[in-house]
Motif scaffolding. Sequence first.
Motif, PDB file in Angstrom:
ATOM      1  N   ASP A 698      32.349  26.317  39.006  1.00 18.62           N
ATOM      2  CA  ASP A 698      31.927  27.556  38.341  1.00 18.62           C
ATOM      3  C   ASP A 698      32.979  27.946  37.297  1.00 18.62           C
ATOM      4  O   ASP A 698      34.126  28.264  37.627  1.00 18.62           O
ATOM      5  CB  ASP A 698      31.766  28.657  39.403  1.00 18.62           C
ATOM      6  CG  ASP A 698      31.203  29.947  38.832  1.00 18.62           C
ATOM      7  OD1 ASP A 698      31.500  30.264  37.652  1.00 18.62           O
ATOM      8  OD2 ASP A 698      30.497  30.657  39.564  1.00 18.62           O
ATOM      9  N   HIS A 699      32.571  27.926  36.033  1.00 18.98           N
ATOM     10  CA  HIS A 699      33.503  28.193  34.928  1.00 18.98           C
ATOM     11  C   HIS A 699      34.256  29.511  35.105  1.00 18.98           C
ATOM     12  O   HIS A 699      35.462  29.589  34.893  1.00 18.98           O
ATOM     13  CB  HIS A 699      32.746  28.166  33.596  1.00 18.98           C
ATOM     14  CG  HIS A 699      31.512  29.028  33.522  1.00 18.98           C
ATOM     15  ND1 HIS A 699      31.167  29.734  32.412  1.00 18.98           N
ATOM     16  CD2 HIS A 699      30.533  29.295  34.432  1.00 18.98           C
ATOM     17  CE1 HIS A 699      30.035  30.373  32.621  1.00 18.98           C
ATOM     18  NE2 HIS A 699      29.630  30.126  33.846  1.00 18.98           N
ATOM     19  N   ARG A 700      33.545  30.552  35.503  1.00 23.89           N
ATOM     20  CA  ARG A 700      34.187  31.872  35.534  1.00 23.89           C
ATOM     21  C   ARG A 700      35.203  32.002  36.683  1.00 23.89           C
ATOM     22  O   ARG A 700      36.143  32.766  36.604  1.00 23.89           O
ATOM     23  CB  ARG A 700      33.126  32.973  35.615  1.00 23.89           C
ATOM     24  CG  ARG A 700      32.155  32.934  34.432  1.00 23.89           C
ATOM     25  CD  ARG A 700      31.481  34.267  34.225  1.00 23.89           C
ATOM     26  NE  ARG A 700      30.226  34.138  33.498  1.00 23.89           N
ATOM     27  CZ  ARG A 700      30.119  34.006  32.183  1.00 23.89           C
ATOM     28  NH1 ARG A 700      31.193  33.981  31.429  1.00 23.89           N
ATOM     29  NH2 ARG A 700      28.937  33.906  31.615  1.00 23.89           N
ATOM     30  N   ILE A 701      34.981  31.242  37.756  1.00 20.66           N
ATOM     31  CA  ILE A 701      35.951  31.274  38.862  1.00 20.66           C
ATOM     32  C   ILE A 701      37.255  30.610  38.392  1.00 20.66           C
ATOM     33  O   ILE A 701      38.351  31.124  38.611  1.00 20.66           O
ATOM     34  CB  ILE A 701      35.408  30.516  40.101  1.00 20.66           C
ATOM     35  CG1 ILE A 701      34.053  31.074  40.531  1.00 20.66           C
ATOM     36  CG2 ILE A 701      36.436  30.512  41.238  1.00 20.66           C
ATOM     37  CD1 ILE A 701      34.052  32.309  41.347  1.00 20.66           C
ATOM     38  N   ALA A 702      37.103  29.467  37.715  1.00 18.24           N
ATOM     39  CA  ALA A 702      38.298  28.738  37.252  1.00 18.24           C
ATOM     40  C   ALA A 702      39.103  29.614  36.296  1.00 18.24           C
ATOM     41  O   ALA A 702      40.338  29.695  36.385  1.00 18.24           O
ATOM     42  CB  ALA A 702      37.879  27.441  36.563  1.00 18.24           C
ATOM     43  N   MET A 703      38.421  30.305  35.392  1.00 17.64           N
ATOM     44  CA  MET A 703      39.149  31.125  34.413  1.00 17.64           C
ATOM     45  C   MET A 703      39.758  32.357  35.081  1.00 17.64           C
ATOM     46  O   MET A 703      40.844  32.806  34.707  1.00 17.64           O
ATOM     47  CB  MET A 703      38.214  31.493  33.259  1.00 17.64           C
ATOM     48  CG  MET A 703      37.843  30.262  32.423  1.00 17.64           C
ATOM     49  SD  MET A 703      36.939  30.634  30.919  1.00 17.64           S
ATOM     50  CE  MET A 703      35.257  30.687  31.510  1.00 17.64           C
ATOM     51  N   SER A 704      39.079  32.895  36.095  1.00 20.09           N
ATOM     52  CA  SER A 704      39.614  34.083  36.772  1.00 20.09           C
ATOM     53  C   SER A 704      40.934  33.761  37.474  1.00 20.09           C
ATOM     54  O   SER A 704      41.903  34.516  37.381  1.00 20.09           O
ATOM     55  CB  SER A 704      38.598  34.608  37.790  1.00 20.09           C
ATOM     56  OG  SER A 704      37.424  34.973  37.102  1.00 20.09           O
ATOM     57  N   PHE A 705      40.977  32.612  38.181  1.00 22.75           N
ATOM     58  CA  PHE A 705      42.234  32.282  38.861  1.00 22.75           C
ATOM     59  C   PHE A 705      43.331  31.899  37.862  1.00 22.75           C
ATOM     60  O   PHE A 705      44.516  32.041  38.159  1.00 22.75           O
ATOM     61  CB  PHE A 705      42.011  31.207  39.934  1.00 22.75           C
ATOM     62  CG  PHE A 705      41.380  31.782  41.179  1.00 22.75           C
ATOM     63  CD1 PHE A 705      42.063  32.732  41.936  1.00 22.75           C
ATOM     64  CD2 PHE A 705      40.098  31.431  41.565  1.00 22.75           C
ATOM     65  CE1 PHE A 705      41.489  33.295  43.071  1.00 22.75           C
ATOM     66  CE2 PHE A 705      39.514  31.979  42.694  1.00 22.75           C
ATOM     67  CZ  PHE A 705      40.215  32.925  43.451  1.00 22.75           C
ATOM     68  N   SER A 706      42.915  31.442  36.676  1.00 20.51           N
ATOM     69  CA  SER A 706      43.921  31.191  35.631  1.00 20.51           C
ATOM     70  C   SER A 706      44.598  32.509  35.272  1.00 20.51           C
ATOM     71  O   SER A 706      45.824  32.585  35.118  1.00 20.51           O
ATOM     72  CB  SER A 706      43.264  30.610  34.376  1.00 20.51           C
ATOM     73  OG  SER A 706      42.591  29.419  34.681  1.00 20.51           O
ATOM     74  N   VAL A 707      43.798  33.562  35.158  1.00 19.95           N
ATOM     75  CA  VAL A 707      44.326  34.885  34.806  1.00 19.95           C
ATOM     76  C   VAL A 707      45.229  35.417  35.929  1.00 19.95           C
ATOM     77  O   VAL A 707      46.276  36.023  35.679  1.00 19.95           O
ATOM     78  CB  VAL A 707      43.152  35.868  34.533  1.00 19.95           C
ATOM     79  CG1 VAL A 707      43.642  37.299  34.407  1.00 19.95           C
ATOM     80  CG2 VAL A 707      42.392  35.436  33.281  1.00 19.95           C
ATOM     81  N   ALA A 708      44.848  35.111  37.172  1.00 10.67           N
ATOM     82  CA  ALA A 708      45.627  35.599  38.322  1.00 10.67           C
ATOM     83  C   ALA A 708      47.079  35.149  38.249  1.00 10.67           C
ATOM     84  O   ALA A 708      47.991  35.843  38.717  1.00 10.67           O
ATOM     85  CB  ALA A 708      44.990  35.106  39.618  1.00 10.67           C
TER      86      ALA A 708
END
Length: 750
Positions: A698-708
């Motif tokens: 899921d693209h948005r999960i990967a980007m969210s944890f990048s932000v974390a």
Amino acid sequence: MVDKAMPTVKTTTLGRLVIVGMGLIGSSLAKAIRPTRLYAEVVGVDTVLDSCQQAVAMGVVDSASQDLPAAVLHADTIVLAVPVLATEKILQQLAQLKLADSCVITDVGSVKGVFVAAAQRAFGYLPHNLVPAHPIAGSERSGVTAADATLFKHHKVILTPHAHTAELALTRVRQLWSATGADVECMDVQSHDRVLAATSHLPHLLAFGLVDSLAKRSENLEIFRYAAGGFRDFTRIAASDPVMWHDIFLSNKDAVLHQLDELNADLVVLRQAIAEGDSHYLLGVFTRARAAREHFNTILAQRAYIQTMLDNDLVFLANPGGNVNGCIRVPGDKSISHRAIMLGSLAEGTTEVEGFLEGEDALATIQAFRDMGVVIEGPHEGRVVIYGVGLHGLQAPPGPIYVGNSGTTMRLLSGILAGQAFDTILTGDASLTKRPMNRIAKPLREMGAMIETAAEGRPPLTIRGGHPLTGIHYDMPMASAQVKSCLLLAGMYAKGTTSVTEPAPTRDHSERMLQGFGYPVEVHGAKTKIESGHKLTATHIEVPADISSAAFFMVAASIAENSELVLEHVGINPTRTGVIDILKLMGADISLERIREVGGERVADIRVRSASLKGIEVPEELVPLAIDEFPVLFIAAACAQGRTVLRGAEELRVKECDRIQVMAEGLTTLGVQVETLADGIIIDGGPMGGGEVWAHGDHRIAMSFSVASLRATQPIYIHDSQHVATSFPNFLTLCAQVGMHVSVNAETQA
Ligand code: S3P
């Protein structure tokens, strides 16, 4: 066919490998295999003494001989690397010899049918230890001196075992080719010969034919002097071995003739188009061919378009810390990009699109319409030109339409396809195949459509053409813009009026864009109405930057210290700005600047500064307006002081993955306190560590944890990040530009 007792094949100690024919393939195989020590001895056989001597002198083989019977006497494996029509004579010689039962015979020919038939004639039966093989690798160069040990690396080798091929023999040949670095696959003989006729034999025929046709006419000789890139590239393979190709064409006659006849017919039409100045036809052929050429691996394998999107696990490594500063423009809005292609294709006239999202999902929509005969130029630097075919101008696609990861494509397109005269099948990737489609299939059936789904309403969808639609009123049970849009699009083909009521406001890009194309749509509060009998007129579309992509950086600049970021030209359609409202309720410092309207959509530059966030109860009415932004909002909640509670968001469980569950698992790994609810989540803000998390494609999960990672104390490894390219192909570049430390984890790259 005589069925002999199953012989045994030793796979432990391999003694002698005999390669008959020291031409390019044979000597390259020897050169690749000898250093692996898979065989104690590699022996070459060739009728030409010079080749034998050269092969030994160059260290390609341990020894070489012109005497076939002597060389094969104690062979474990014999590879026939001679032109296709020369194999029969050698097979006959082998049939006369007393070869060990365990000796495996294989070949390298481009045509498998003739090889199997020759073996049958030579032996009187098909030996268990016969494994026809074809390395799809080569070069126009030939001979021992051209031997290349890397020739087969990452190339395919196709094995075409017959019904009685022994498993151990197959394993032995598989092992041989794997040792050269090749990717080994199995296929049946007929499929092999059919596929190769199209992808290899026909192009060689054209190259030989073109060069000869030009060369034999003396007035053309002069042009060779000026033959530059195009001619050279196209005809490179005309320098290949003539005897080998003579044999191939005579051996694979039927399949080659079939391909040639089809091409001939297409060339006749192409000629006519040039003669008549039919630029639409010509552009259609060239844009489709270009897309197919650029993405042919993808299209053939029904995989992703963008090359970073490998089948392998792509792991992001997000290193802790960083500040977020600067001014960036994130890619174009995904929802608007999809709709621009769909409406532009169905419009009358030429639609130009700027700011188009060149991500996987939107590319899948372009491909779908190309498959249905629409000429679409681009995308090139965000510009797309669509030559609309009108509401009734789509043509039946040549096969199933593959829409990759894109739920929006599948759901919206279904509404259009239900109104066509032809049948279509819609398929998608593993993630999409798990997503619910009954939400559109059910109301479309009520309108008269014939739709079949897999079990539990999952894709693939089969949509039968020619079933007239009638307008209905539909009270949507869930707040979904995709369902609403699907029905409005179907409404353009349905008798009378189609109306949809939504339980809560959802994105209204379809309504706005339909009006932009001159198609009347009435909106009264929660109810939207459309009727058939109107047309779409081509227009110009400027796609704003996607607020859903901007959201990652809004949260990033909010949670990182000493940050100030401007996100330019972001779409702030009021049905999409829930993320801004929620972040502001949490205490974020966000301001909208230069608010303006572009092509029916509001846009602004968004300035975000670091802020100390606090936990909130997310107002339920904001949920549909921020539906795609919750994964990154959960990161904001984890960095906030106090508790954040989200309810009324059960839709998150049926997105590209179950976003409540998957985010909860990842946050727990990072040491954050979370509790999942059937329709939401409770997150207690606190310190975040690091660890391994999974994005589940899921693209948005990967980007969210990048932000974390901006607030994590340890590195975060984000597995399964390959789908980031669906909506945000340059995410890592922009991360680096603003000061975040996220990259592809080099250690996990092959
Ligand atoms: C979209 C609608 C939303 C959203 C999706 C895009 C659209 O889905 O999650 O990313 O373009 O219409 P739902 O309609 O299923 O909520």
